[in-house]
Scaffold this motif. Structure first.
Motif, PDB file in Angstrom:
ATOM      1  N   VAL A 191     -20.242   7.812  -3.269  1.00 50.02           N
ATOM      2  CA  VAL A 191     -18.913   8.398  -3.486  1.00 50.02           C
ATOM      3  C   VAL A 191     -18.612   9.448  -2.421  1.00 50.02           C
ATOM      4  CG1 VAL A 191     -18.911   7.917  -5.961  1.00 50.02           C
ATOM      5  CG2 VAL A 191     -19.832  10.083  -5.141  1.00 50.02           C
ATOM      6  N   ALA A 192     -19.293   9.367  -1.282  1.00 50.14           N
ATOM      7  CA  ALA A 192     -19.084  10.349  -0.209  1.00 50.14           C
ATOM      8  C   ALA A 192     -17.661  10.283   0.330  1.00 50.14           C
ATOM      9  CB  ALA A 192     -20.090  10.118   0.911  1.00 50.14           C
ATOM     10  N   LEU A 193     -17.100   9.088   0.469  1.00 52.67           N
ATOM     11  CA  LEU A 193     -15.731   8.959   0.953  1.00 52.67           C
ATOM     12  C   LEU A 193     -14.748   9.562  -0.043  1.00 52.67           C
ATOM     13  CD1 LEU A 193     -13.529   7.885   2.826  1.00 52.67           C
ATOM     14  CD2 LEU A 193     -13.730   5.668   1.655  1.00 52.67           C
ATOM     15  N   CYS A 194     -14.939   9.288  -1.332  1.00 54.48           N
ATOM     16  CA  CYS A 194     -14.067   9.877  -2.360  1.00 54.48           C
ATOM     17  C   CYS A 194     -14.071  11.395  -2.257  1.00 54.48           C
ATOM     18  CB  CYS A 194     -14.526   9.451  -3.749  1.00 54.48           C
ATOM     19  SG  CYS A 194     -14.567   7.663  -4.029  1.00 54.48           S
ATOM     20  N   ARG A 195     -15.267  11.967  -2.108  1.00 53.93           N
ATOM     21  CA  ARG A 195     -15.387  13.425  -1.994  1.00 53.93           C
ATOM     22  C   ARG A 195     -14.686  13.929  -0.741  1.00 53.93           C
ATOM     23  NH1 ARG A 195     -20.299  13.446  -2.849  1.00 53.93           N
ATOM     24  NH2 ARG A 195     -21.062  13.308  -0.723  1.00 53.93           N
ATOM     25  N   ALA A 196     -14.830  13.195   0.381  1.00 58.15           N
ATOM     26  CA  ALA A 196     -14.198  13.612   1.628  1.00 58.15           C
ATOM     27  C   ALA A 196     -12.678  13.586   1.531  1.00 58.15           C
ATOM     28  CB  ALA A 196     -14.667  12.726   2.775  1.00 58.15           C
ATOM     29  N   LEU A 197     -12.148  12.666   0.737  1.00 64.83           N
ATOM     30  CA  LEU A 197     -10.703  12.572   0.576  1.00 64.83           C
ATOM     31  C   LEU A 197     -10.145  13.630  -0.371  1.00 64.83           C
ATOM     32  CD1 LEU A 197     -10.383   8.694   0.352  1.00 64.83           C
ATOM     33  CD2 LEU A 197      -9.624  10.151   2.247  1.00 64.83           C
ATOM     34  N   GLY A 198     -11.021  14.357  -1.059  1.00 62.06           N
ATOM     35  CA  GLY A 198     -10.575  15.413  -1.955  1.00 62.06           C
ATOM     36  C   GLY A 198     -10.574  15.050  -3.419  1.00 62.06           C
ATOM     37  N   VAL A 199     -11.108  13.884  -3.773  1.00 58.12           N
ATOM     38  CA  VAL A 199     -11.171  13.471  -5.175  1.00 58.12           C
ATOM     39  C   VAL A 199     -12.372  14.145  -5.831  1.00 58.12           C
ATOM     40  CG1 VAL A 199     -11.348  11.520  -6.771  1.00 58.12           C
ATOM     41  CG2 VAL A 199     -10.136  11.265  -4.592  1.00 58.12           C
ATOM     42  N   PRO A 200     -12.207  14.791  -6.980  1.00 62.16           N
ATOM     43  CA  PRO A 200     -13.366  15.413  -7.650  1.00 62.16           C
ATOM     44  C   PRO A 200     -14.389  14.359  -8.029  1.00 62.16           C
ATOM     45  CG  PRO A 200     -11.287  16.164  -8.619  1.00 62.16           C
ATOM     46  CD  PRO A 200     -10.952  15.016  -7.719  1.00 62.16           C
ATOM     47  N   THR A 201     -15.656  14.697  -7.883  1.00 61.13           N
ATOM     48  CA  THR A 201     -16.710  13.758  -8.277  1.00 61.13           C
ATOM     49  C   THR A 201     -17.195  13.997  -9.698  1.00 61.13           C
ATOM     50  OG1 THR A 201     -18.336  15.204  -7.208  1.00 61.13           O
ATOM     51  CG2 THR A 201     -17.487  13.360  -5.915  1.00 61.13           C
ATOM     52  N   ASP A 202     -16.748  15.083 -10.334  1.00 60.00           N
ATOM     53  CA  ASP A 202     -17.029  15.284 -11.752  1.00 60.00           C
ATOM     54  C   ASP A 202     -16.109  14.369 -12.556  1.00 60.00           C
ATOM     55  OD1 ASP A 202     -18.092  16.942 -14.143  1.00 60.00           O
ATOM     56  OD2 ASP A 202     -15.902  17.133 -14.310  1.00 60.00           O
ATOM     57  N   THR A 203     -16.658  13.632 -13.491  1.00 61.88           N
ATOM     58  CA  THR A 203     -15.898  12.595 -14.192  1.00 61.88           C
ATOM     59  C   THR A 203     -14.704  13.156 -14.946  1.00 61.88           C
ATOM     60  OG1 THR A 203     -17.915  11.275 -14.434  1.00 61.88           O
ATOM     61  CG2 THR A 203     -16.064  10.724 -15.873  1.00 61.88           C
ATOM     62  N   LEU A 207       0.806  -1.213   0.000  1.00 59.23           N
ATOM     63  CA  LEU A 207       0.000   0.000   0.000  1.00 59.23           C
ATOM     64  C   LEU A 207       0.841   1.265   0.000  1.00 59.23           C
ATOM     65  CD1 LEU A 207      -2.807   1.229   0.066  1.00 59.23           C
ATOM     66  CD2 LEU A 207      -2.821   0.981   2.549  1.00 59.23           C
ATOM     67  N   ALA A 208       1.893   1.304   0.784  1.00 60.12           N
ATOM     68  CA  ALA A 208       2.714   2.521   0.888  1.00 60.12           C
ATOM     69  C   ALA A 208       3.536   2.763  -0.367  1.00 60.12           C
ATOM     70  CB  ALA A 208       3.633   2.436   2.101  1.00 60.12           C
ATOM     71  N   ARG A 209       3.730   1.721  -1.196  1.00 62.25           N
ATOM     72  CA  ARG A 209       4.594   1.858  -2.377  1.00 62.25           C
ATOM     73  C   ARG A 209       3.829   2.109  -3.667  1.00 62.25           C
ATOM     74  NH1 ARG A 209       7.508  -2.055   0.668  1.00 62.25           N
ATOM     75  NH2 ARG A 209       6.356  -3.797  -0.218  1.00 62.25           N
ATOM     76  N   VAL A 210       2.512   2.026  -3.626  1.00 56.95           N
ATOM     77  CA  VAL A 210       1.709   2.177  -4.837  1.00 56.95           C
ATOM     78  C   VAL A 210       0.841   3.422  -4.712  1.00 56.95           C
ATOM     79  CG1 VAL A 210      -0.058   1.131  -6.311  1.00 56.95           C
ATOM     80  CG2 VAL A 210       1.678  -0.308  -5.210  1.00 56.95           C
ATOM     81  N   ALA A 211       0.988   4.337  -5.661  1.00 60.98           N
ATOM     82  CA  ALA A 211       0.146   5.534  -5.682  1.00 60.98           C
ATOM     83  C   ALA A 211      -1.149   5.211  -6.417  1.00 60.98           C
ATOM     84  CB  ALA A 211       0.877   6.686  -6.359  1.00 60.98           C
ATOM     85  N   LEU A 212      -2.266   5.394  -5.748  1.00 57.44           N
ATOM     86  CA  LEU A 212      -3.561   5.096  -6.339  1.00 57.44           C
ATOM     87  C   LEU A 212      -4.144   6.323  -7.020  1.00 57.44           C
ATOM     88  CD1 LEU A 212      -5.327   2.970  -3.591  1.00 57.44           C
ATOM     89  CD2 LEU A 212      -4.438   2.174  -5.779  1.00 57.44           C
ATOM     90  N   SER A 213      -4.919   6.081  -8.052  1.00 53.84           N
ATOM     91  CA  SER A 213      -5.705   7.129  -8.697  1.00 53.84           C
ATOM     92  C   SER A 213      -7.136   6.634  -8.806  1.00 53.84           C
ATOM     93  CB  SER A 213      -5.149   7.461 -10.086  1.00 53.84           C
ATOM     94  OG  SER A 213      -3.830   7.964  -9.995  1.00 53.84           O
ATOM     95  N   LEU A 214      -8.077   7.584  -8.803  1.00 49.07           N
ATOM     96  CA  LEU A 214      -9.480   7.202  -8.739  1.00 49.07           C
ATOM     97  C   LEU A 214     -10.328   8.159  -9.549  1.00 49.07           C
ATOM     98  CD1 LEU A 214     -11.725   5.451  -7.288  1.00 49.07           C
ATOM     99  CD2 LEU A 214     -11.773   7.267  -5.565  1.00 49.07           C
ATOM    100  N   VAL A 215     -11.285   7.592 -10.287  1.00 48.93           N
ATOM    101  CA  VAL A 215     -12.338   8.368 -10.948  1.00 48.93           C
ATOM    102  C   VAL A 215     -13.656   7.901 -10.343  1.00 48.93           C
ATOM    103  CG1 VAL A 215     -13.467   8.991 -13.109  1.00 48.93           C
ATOM    104  CG2 VAL A 215     -10.997   8.569 -13.070  1.00 48.93           C
ATOM    105  N   PRO A 216     -14.269   8.700  -9.463  1.00 46.92           N
ATOM    106  CA  PRO A 216     -15.497   8.253  -8.801  1.00 46.92           C
ATOM    107  C   PRO A 216     -16.664   8.158  -9.780  1.00 46.92           C
ATOM    108  CG  PRO A 216     -14.464  10.066  -7.591  1.00 46.92           C
ATOM    109  CD  PRO A 216     -13.805   9.996  -8.932  1.00 46.92           C
ATOM    110  N   VAL A 217     -17.347   7.046  -9.760  1.00 46.13           N
ATOM    111  CA  VAL A 217     -18.567   6.841 -10.536  1.00 46.13           C
ATOM    112  C   VAL A 217     -19.557   6.110  -9.644  1.00 46.13           C
ATOM    113  CG1 VAL A 217     -19.629   5.697 -12.515  1.00 46.13           C
ATOM    114  CG2 VAL A 217     -17.394   6.784 -12.772  1.00 46.13           C
ATOM    115  N   GLY A 218     -20.701   6.737  -9.427  1.00 46.44           N
ATOM    116  CA  GLY A 218     -21.714   6.126  -8.584  1.00 46.44           C
ATOM    117  C   GLY A 218     -22.685   7.165  -8.069  1.00 46.44           C
ATOM    118  N   ALA A 219     -23.644   6.716  -7.299  1.00 45.81           N
ATOM    119  CA  ALA A 219     -24.607   7.624  -6.689  1.00 45.81           C
ATOM    120  C   ALA A 219     -23.890   8.545  -5.700  1.00 45.81           C
ATOM    121  CB  ALA A 219     -25.693   6.828  -5.977  1.00 45.81           C
ATOM    122  N   PRO A 220     -24.433   9.756  -5.434  1.00 47.19           N
ATOM    123  CA  PRO A 220     -23.770  10.691  -4.509  1.00 47.19           C
ATOM    124  C   PRO A 220     -23.430  10.065  -3.166  1.00 47.19           C
ATOM    125  CG  PRO A 220     -25.542  11.808  -5.672  1.00 47.19           C
ATOM    126  CD  PRO A 220     -25.633  10.366  -6.063  1.00 47.19           C
ATOM    127  N   ALA A 221     -24.338   9.276  -2.601  1.00 45.12           N
ATOM    128  CA  ALA A 221     -24.058   8.638  -1.316  1.00 45.12           C
ATOM    129  C   ALA A 221     -22.963   7.590  -1.440  1.00 45.12           C
ATOM    130  CB  ALA A 221     -25.326   7.997  -0.755  1.00 45.12           C
TER     131      ALA A 221
END
Length: 316
Positions: free
Chosen positions: A101-113, A85-99
């Protein structure tokens, strides 16, 4: 914090099957943006087992997950089990209902695709803290106790119209049996004592818990608590908003500390402290860690792991 180096490197884009079913158009847009700017390998796993195999065979490719909070948590848990986990940088594109992707939004990831896909390409890697527990579980955004209140669970599917007889005078033989089965099911789903559920008359049953932060007792079993919240300081909303509840992070920088909030009745001021380890014990209780209900357990300890994982976020 650093910018992702995509020169000479390819992306492993893992598309969660739930995202494909929920919003195929957003998945297509994210895929097109990523493929237009980088060398990509697109994977469509159909189940968690295939998802794990695809991630394990990533090689030197940078993993990009297209999906909701559960897809993110699944990815982090798999890398945690691999001790990568510490050696791999993750990237994320949130796709789903607003509820979803709440964690993604809280972490600072944009919810716009489109914005999220562009952040994958030209954003910055940021080290973030997380919470680990004594059963090797992890929490990214925050947790709260009690969890699993029946009021927060999805409503049961409505019964089909055919369940009741069309003519009241003609009662089918299976109607009483169906009612008996529903009554038994309601008994099986009654909240565990101390789980923060509802009593027989609908009133909320508050758990009695002992809460220790770095060895200091914040609450004991002599009085019930309304709620306990724990979140890494780097993912706690500003101005005292409740952590771990879908709020935006005040700071993305790791702090190595967790904010602990113990609430009693509404009229009483909550206790707020910062600590590196939090232990909660008492009668069987449930807790909500990110989007997952855990427990029932009688004791659990969460410890802050500083800079335990890296996430690509937009440049500030």
């Amino acid at each position: 914090m650093s910018a992702p180096d995509l020169a000479g490197r390819s992306l492993l884009v893992v598309i969660d099957p739930v995202a494909r079913r929920v919003d195929g158009e957003s998945v297509r847009i994210a895929k097109d943006v990523l493929c237009a700017a980088a060398t990509t390998k697109i994977c469509f796993p159909d189940d968690p087992g295939e998802f794990a195999r695809v991630l394990a065979r990533r090689g030197h490719r940078r993993p990009v997950v297209i999906g909701d909070d559960r897809a993110l948590m699944r990815t982090v848990e798999l890398l945690h089990k691999e001790r990568e986990l510490a050696r791999v940088a993750l990237s994320l594109v949130p796709v789903g209902a607003p509820a979803g992707v709440a964690l993604c939004r809280a972490l600072g990831v944009p919810t716009d695709t489109v914005t999220a896909a562009r952040a994958v390409l030209d954003g910055q890697e940021r080290a973030l803290d997380l919470l680990s527990d004594d059963s090797d579980g992890i929490v990214l955004g925050g947790l709260r106790i009690p969890g699993g209140d029946l009021a927060e669970q999805p409503a049961p599917e409505p019964c089909a119209a055919a369940e009741e007889p069309a003519v009241p005078a003609q009662r089918s033989w299976w109607v009483p049996a169906a009612r008996t089965a529903r009554a038994a099911l309601s008994l099986l789903t009654t909240p565990v004592p101390g789980g923060g559920g509802r009593g027989r008359r609908g009133e909320r049953v508050l758990p009695r818990l002992r809460v220790e932060a770095d060895g200091v007792v914040l609450a004991d079993l002599d009085r019930p608590v309304h709620r306990v919240s724990v979140a890494p300081v780097g993912c706690t909303a500003a101005h005292g908003a409740e952590p771990g509840y879908g709020t935006a992070c005040a700071s993305q920088e790791p702090e190595g500390m967790a904010e602990v909030i113990v609430q009693w009745q509404a009229a009483e001021a909550p206790v707020r402290v910062r600590a590196r380890a939090v232990t909660v014990s008492g009668p069987d209780f449930r807790y909500r860690a990110d989007a997952v209900i855990g427990g029932p357990v009688r004791t659990r300890t969460w410890t802050v792991q500083p800079s335990a994982w890296r996430l690509t976020l937009p440049r500030t």
